[in-house]
Design a protein around this motif. Structure first.
Motif, PDB file in Angstrom:
ATOM      1  N   GLU A 204     -30.365 -55.392   0.256  1.00  0.00           N
ATOM      2  CA  GLU A 204     -29.474 -56.278   1.005  1.00  0.00           C
ATOM      3  C   GLU A 204     -30.134 -57.620   1.309  1.00  0.00           C
ATOM      4  O   GLU A 204     -29.521 -58.676   1.139  1.00  0.00           O
ATOM      5  N   PHE A 205     -31.385 -57.593   1.764  1.00  0.00           N
ATOM      6  CA  PHE A 205     -32.068 -58.848   2.075  1.00  0.00           C
ATOM      7  C   PHE A 205     -32.392 -59.631   0.812  1.00  0.00           C
ATOM      8  O   PHE A 205     -32.376 -60.871   0.829  1.00  0.00           O
ATOM      9  N   ALA A 206     -32.722 -58.938  -0.281  1.00  0.00           N
ATOM     10  CA  ALA A 206     -33.034 -59.639  -1.523  1.00  0.00           C
ATOM     11  C   ALA A 206     -31.848 -60.469  -1.984  1.00  0.00           C
ATOM     12  O   ALA A 206     -32.013 -61.611  -2.443  1.00  0.00           O
ATOM     13  N   GLU A 207     -30.646 -59.929  -1.870  1.00  0.00           N
ATOM     14  CA  GLU A 207     -29.455 -60.674  -2.288  1.00  0.00           C
ATOM     15  C   GLU A 207     -29.037 -61.698  -1.241  1.00  0.00           C
ATOM     16  O   GLU A 207     -28.719 -62.851  -1.569  1.00  0.00           O
ATOM     17  N   THR A 387     -22.473 -54.559  -8.172  1.00  0.00           N
ATOM     18  CA  THR A 387     -23.615 -53.645  -8.226  1.00  0.00           C
ATOM     19  C   THR A 387     -24.697 -54.169  -9.170  1.00  0.00           C
ATOM     20  O   THR A 387     -25.890 -54.137  -8.855  1.00  0.00           O
ATOM     21  N   GLY A 388     -24.273 -54.666 -10.314  1.00  0.00           N
ATOM     22  CA  GLY A 388     -25.236 -55.208 -11.263  1.00  0.00           C
ATOM     23  C   GLY A 388     -25.961 -56.426 -10.728  1.00  0.00           C
ATOM     24  O   GLY A 388     -27.174 -56.583 -10.924  1.00  0.00           O
ATOM     25  N   LEU A 389     -25.233 -57.290 -10.006  1.00  0.00           N
ATOM     26  CA  LEU A 389     -25.856 -58.484  -9.458  1.00  0.00           C
ATOM     27  C   LEU A 389     -26.875 -58.134  -8.379  1.00  0.00           C
ATOM     28  O   LEU A 389     -27.957 -58.735  -8.307  1.00  0.00           O
ATOM     29  N   ARG A 390     -26.542 -57.140  -7.556  1.00  0.00           N
ATOM     30  CA  ARG A 390     -27.511 -56.712  -6.543  1.00  0.00           C
ATOM     31  C   ARG A 390     -28.770 -56.166  -7.208  1.00  0.00           C
ATOM     32  O   ARG A 390     -29.894 -56.413  -6.741  1.00  0.00           O
ATOM     33  N   PHE A 393     -31.026 -59.090  -8.276  1.00  0.00           N
ATOM     34  CA  PHE A 393     -31.777 -59.730  -7.188  1.00  0.00           C
ATOM     35  C   PHE A 393     -32.904 -58.817  -6.687  1.00  0.00           C
ATOM     36  O   PHE A 393     -33.994 -59.293  -6.363  1.00  0.00           O
ATOM     37  N   THR A 394     -32.637 -57.515  -6.608  1.00  0.00           N
ATOM     38  CA  THR A 394     -33.682 -56.582  -6.178  1.00  0.00           C
ATOM     39  C   THR A 394     -34.819 -56.532  -7.183  1.00  0.00           C
ATOM     40  O   THR A 394     -36.001 -56.552  -6.807  1.00  0.00           O
ATOM     41  N   ALA A 395     -34.475 -56.475  -8.469  1.00  0.00           N
ATOM     42  CA  ALA A 395     -35.502 -56.404  -9.504  1.00  0.00           C
ATOM     43  C   ALA A 395     -36.376 -57.652  -9.508  1.00  0.00           C
ATOM     44  O   ALA A 395     -37.578 -57.570  -9.791  1.00  0.00           O
ATOM     45  N   ARG A 396     -35.805 -58.808  -9.181  1.00  0.00           N
ATOM     46  CA  ARG A 396     -36.590 -60.040  -9.194  1.00  0.00           C
ATOM     47  C   ARG A 396     -37.706 -60.007  -8.163  1.00  0.00           C
ATOM     48  O   ARG A 396     -38.788 -60.556  -8.383  1.00  0.00           O
ATOM     49  N   GLY A 403     -34.980 -52.263  -9.047  1.00  0.00           N
ATOM     50  CA  GLY A 403     -33.673 -52.796  -9.413  1.00  0.00           C
ATOM     51  C   GLY A 403     -32.735 -51.717  -9.893  1.00  0.00           C
ATOM     52  O   GLY A 403     -31.543 -51.713  -9.549  1.00  0.00           O
ATOM     53  N   LEU A 404     -33.243 -50.774 -10.675  1.00  0.00           N
ATOM     54  CA  LEU A 404     -32.412 -49.652 -11.115  1.00  0.00           C
ATOM     55  C   LEU A 404     -32.015 -48.764  -9.943  1.00  0.00           C
ATOM     56  O   LEU A 404     -30.870 -48.288  -9.862  1.00  0.00           O
ATOM     57  N   ARG A 405     -32.940 -48.516  -9.025  1.00  0.00           N
ATOM     58  CA  ARG A 405     -32.619 -47.688  -7.861  1.00  0.00           C
ATOM     59  C   ARG A 405     -31.576 -48.354  -6.964  1.00  0.00           C
ATOM     60  O   ARG A 405     -30.863 -47.681  -6.224  1.00  0.00           O
ATOM     61  N   ALA A 406     -31.510 -49.675  -7.012  1.00  0.00           N
ATOM     62  CA  ALA A 406     -30.546 -50.385  -6.169  1.00  0.00           C
ATOM     63  C   ALA A 406     -29.114 -50.011  -6.514  1.00  0.00           C
ATOM     64  O   ALA A 406     -28.224 -50.109  -5.654  1.00  0.00           O
ATOM     65  N   ILE A 407     -28.871 -49.575  -7.744  1.00  0.00           N
ATOM     66  CA  ILE A 407     -27.503 -49.232  -8.151  1.00  0.00           C
ATOM     67  C   ILE A 407     -26.999 -48.000  -7.392  1.00  0.00           C
ATOM     68  O   ILE A 407     -25.965 -48.069  -6.729  1.00  0.00           O
ATOM     69  N   PRO A 408     -27.684 -46.854  -7.426  1.00  0.00           N
ATOM     70  CA  PRO A 408     -27.204 -45.730  -6.615  1.00  0.00           C
ATOM     71  C   PRO A 408     -27.380 -45.942  -5.118  1.00  0.00           C
ATOM     72  O   PRO A 408     -26.681 -45.309  -4.315  1.00  0.00           O
TER      73      PRO A 408
END
Length: 458
Positions: A204-207, A387-390, A393-396, A403-408
Motif C-alpha cells: 500500500e505504501f509503495a503505491e 492488481t498488476g500495477l500494485r 510498485f511493490t517489486a520496484r 511483487g508477486l506476493r503483492a498479488i494475493p
C-alpha cells in the motif's frame, strides 16, 4: 433459492456500478501519473548522500517524538537518530507520561547525556491522546526558545518506532525554506516472519507514496501528513497554534497528523511531497515495521478510517477547489470501499452456491443483461490492471518476489479494510454518543535499526 438469485442479481448490479465508478477514479489517477512521468514531474531525483550528511542545518531543527509505553523501541530510535543526524542544531523532544517509568528510563539511557535530546514529561497520566502529547512538546519548545532567544525554523514529526534516513534531515531543512509543509515517503519494511499481514502495508505504501502522493503534489493539492518524516515551518506552526488557542495539534482528532497537512493548505500555506534517492539508489524515506498480527492491523486501520473518513468530514468539511475536493473524497471513501468489498466477497460465495444449485437443477440459471455483463467484464479488467500495477510498485522497492506476493496480498488488504471499516463506523457512533478520544496506539516490539545492526555484525 430463487429469492437468493434475485437478491444476488440486484447486489451484483449495485456493486458493478460502484466498482466501475471507483475504476474510473483510479484510472484518472493513473493517467495523471503517466502525465507526470512524461513531463518529468514524477522523476525521482538523485542526490549525493555524502554531501547531504555533511551539510550544516540552516537553523535549529526540532524533532517531536510522542511516546507512550514505547520502552521496547524508543532507545533504538534515539540511538540511530543521534548517529544518523550529527548536526549540532538538532533538538529531539521526546514526550513521555509520568506513569510510564519504563519509557522514561529508556530515553535517559539512550540519550547518554547528549544535550540534543530533551525529555518532556507530560503532567498527566497516560495515555491521553497523541495530539495532547505533541502539544506538550510544542509548549516545551516555546519555553526553550524564550529562554535561549533562539527559535527553531522547523519542526519534524516522528514516531517512537521510526528508523530515520541520514539524508532526510538536511533535505527537510533545505526544502522547508521554500514550503510550509514537507512530507517524505514512508517505507513499510516487510518482516521475514509476516509475509501477509505486515507486508500488505509495504504494498500500500509503495503505491501510495510513489504514485498517489506524487500526483497530489503535481496538482498542487494539500499534502496530508503521515505523522512521520514530515516537517512544518515554525512560523506556520505558530500560526496554527494562534488559531487554536496555543495548541497547533488537534486534540479532538484521531488522525491529527493527517489534519495537520490539510490545515496548512487551508491556512494558505504551501506543501510539498519529496521523493528522492541517493546515488546508490536508496529511497530517502522513513522506515518502520508495521503490525504483524490481524487484530493489531485492524485496530490501526480502524483509527485511520475513523479519523480521516468519518471525523474528517465533521471536523474539516469539504473545502478547496475541485481538485482538492476530489482528493478529499478519495481520502474519505474508506467506509464505502469496505461496504463494496464486503458485498463483492459475499457475491463470490453466493454465486458459487447458486452455480452448484443451478447445476443440480434446484433453480433456473439467471440470465444477466448485456449491460451488466459488460460492467462485470470491465470491472474484472480493472481488477487485473489494479492488481498488476500494485505488484509493479511493490517489486520496484522490495524485489520481484515481493511483487508477486503483492498479488494475493490484495485479498489480505481487502479483508482488513472490511473489518476496520465496520469497527470505525461503530467507534464513530460511540463518539457521537460522547465517548472520549483515546490514544489507541499500536504496540511495537522490534526496531529495524536493531535488526539491521544484528545482521551487519553477523
Amino acid at each position: 433459492m430463487e429469492v437468493l438469485a434475485l437478491v444476488q442479481t440486484e447486489l451484483l448490479l449495485f456493486a458493478a456500478v460502484f466498482f466501475a465508478i471507483g475504476l474510473a477514479d483510479e484510472l484518472a489517477i493513473d493517467i495523471a501519473y503517466l502525465w507526470c512521468r512524461l513531463t518529468g514531474r514524477a522523476r525521482t531525483q538523485r542526490v549525493p548522500e555524502e554531501a547531504l550528511a555533511k551539510n550544516m542545518l540552516r537553523g535549529m531543527a526540532a524533532v517531536f517524538i510522542p511516546a507512550w509505553r514505547e520502552d521496547a523501541v524508543i532507545g533504538s530510535t534515539l540511538v540511530h537518530a543521534l548517529a544518523a543526524w550529527p548536526q549540532e542544531d538538532l533538538r529531539i523532544y521526546v514526550g513521555c507520561y509520568r506513569n510510564d517509568a519504563e519509557t522514561i528510563a529508556s530515553v535517559v539511557a539512550a540519550a547518554r547525556g547528549d544535550d540534543r535530546v530533551r525529555l518532556v514529561v507530560v503532567g498527566e497520566d497516560g495515555p491521553t491522546c497523541k495530539a495532547h502529547c505533541l502539544n506538550r512538546l510544542h509548549e516545551a519548545l516555546a519555553q526553550d526558545e524564550a529562554r535561549s532567544g533562539t527559535k527553531a525554523h522547523m519542526v519534524v514529526l516522528h514516531d517512537a518506532e521510526d528508523m530515520v534516513d541520514p539524508a532526510a534531515l538536511p533535505i527537510l531543512d533545505h526544502a522547508i525554506w521554500n514550503a510550509d509543509f514537507v512530507q517524505l515517503p514512508v517505507m513499510a519494511l516487510p518482516p521475514s516472519d509476516s509475509r501477509w499481514i505486515a507486508s500488505h502495508y509495504s504494498d500500500e505504501f509503495a503505491e501510495a507514496h510513489a504514485k498517489h502522493m506524487v500526483v497530489r503534489d503535481a496538482l498542487g493539492c494539500a499534502i496530508p501528513g503521515a505523522g512521520v518524516g514530515c516537517a512544518i515551518g515554525r512560523q506556520m506552526l505558530a500560526k496554527l497554534a494562534a488559531e487554536a488557542g496555543g495548541q497547533p495539534f488537534a486534540q479532538g482528532a484521531l488522525t491529527e497528523d493527517y489534519e495537520l497537512g490539510i490545515r496548512v493548505n487551508a491556512a494558505g500555506g504551501s506543501s510539498r511531497f519529496l521523493r528522492l534517492r541517493t546515488d546508490d539508489g536508496r529511497l530517502i524515506a522513513t522506515r518502520a515495521y508495521f503490525p504483524d498480527r490481524l487484530v493489531t492491523a485492524v485496530r490501526q486501520k480502524t483509527r485511520w478510517t475513523h479519523g480521516i473518513a468519518l471525523q474528517g468530514w465533521d471536523r474539516l468539511g469539504w473545502e478547496g477547489n475541485a481538485l482538492q475536493r476530489w482528493m478529499t473524497f478519495r481520502d474519505r471513501r474508506g467506509p464505502l470501499v469496505a461496504l463494496l468489498l464486503f458485498i463483492g466477497y459475499a457475491l463470490l460465495v453466493s454465486g458459487t452456491v447458486s452455480a452448484f444449485a443451478s447445476r443440480a437443477g434446484l433453480v433456473q440459471p439467471v440470465d444477466l443483461s448485456p449491460a451488466l455483463e459488460g460492467l462485470l467484464m470491465l470491472t474484472f479488467a480493472g481488477l487485473v490492471w489494479r492488481t498488476g500495477l500494485r505488484a509493479v510498485f511493490t517489486a520496484r522497492e522490495y524485489g520481484f518476489a515481493e511483487g508477486l506476493r503483492a498479488i494475493p496480498r490484495v485479498v489480505v488488504s481487502n479483508v482488513i479494510s472490511i473489518m476496520s471499516g465496520r469497527r470505525a463506523l461503530a467507534g464513530y457512533i460511540r463518539t457521537l454518543r460522547g465517548a472520549p478520544v483515546v490514544w489507541d496506539k499500536t504496540e511495537h516490539r522490534a526496531h529495524p535499526a536493531r535488526i539491521f545492526a544484528e545482521e551487519k555484525s553477523a
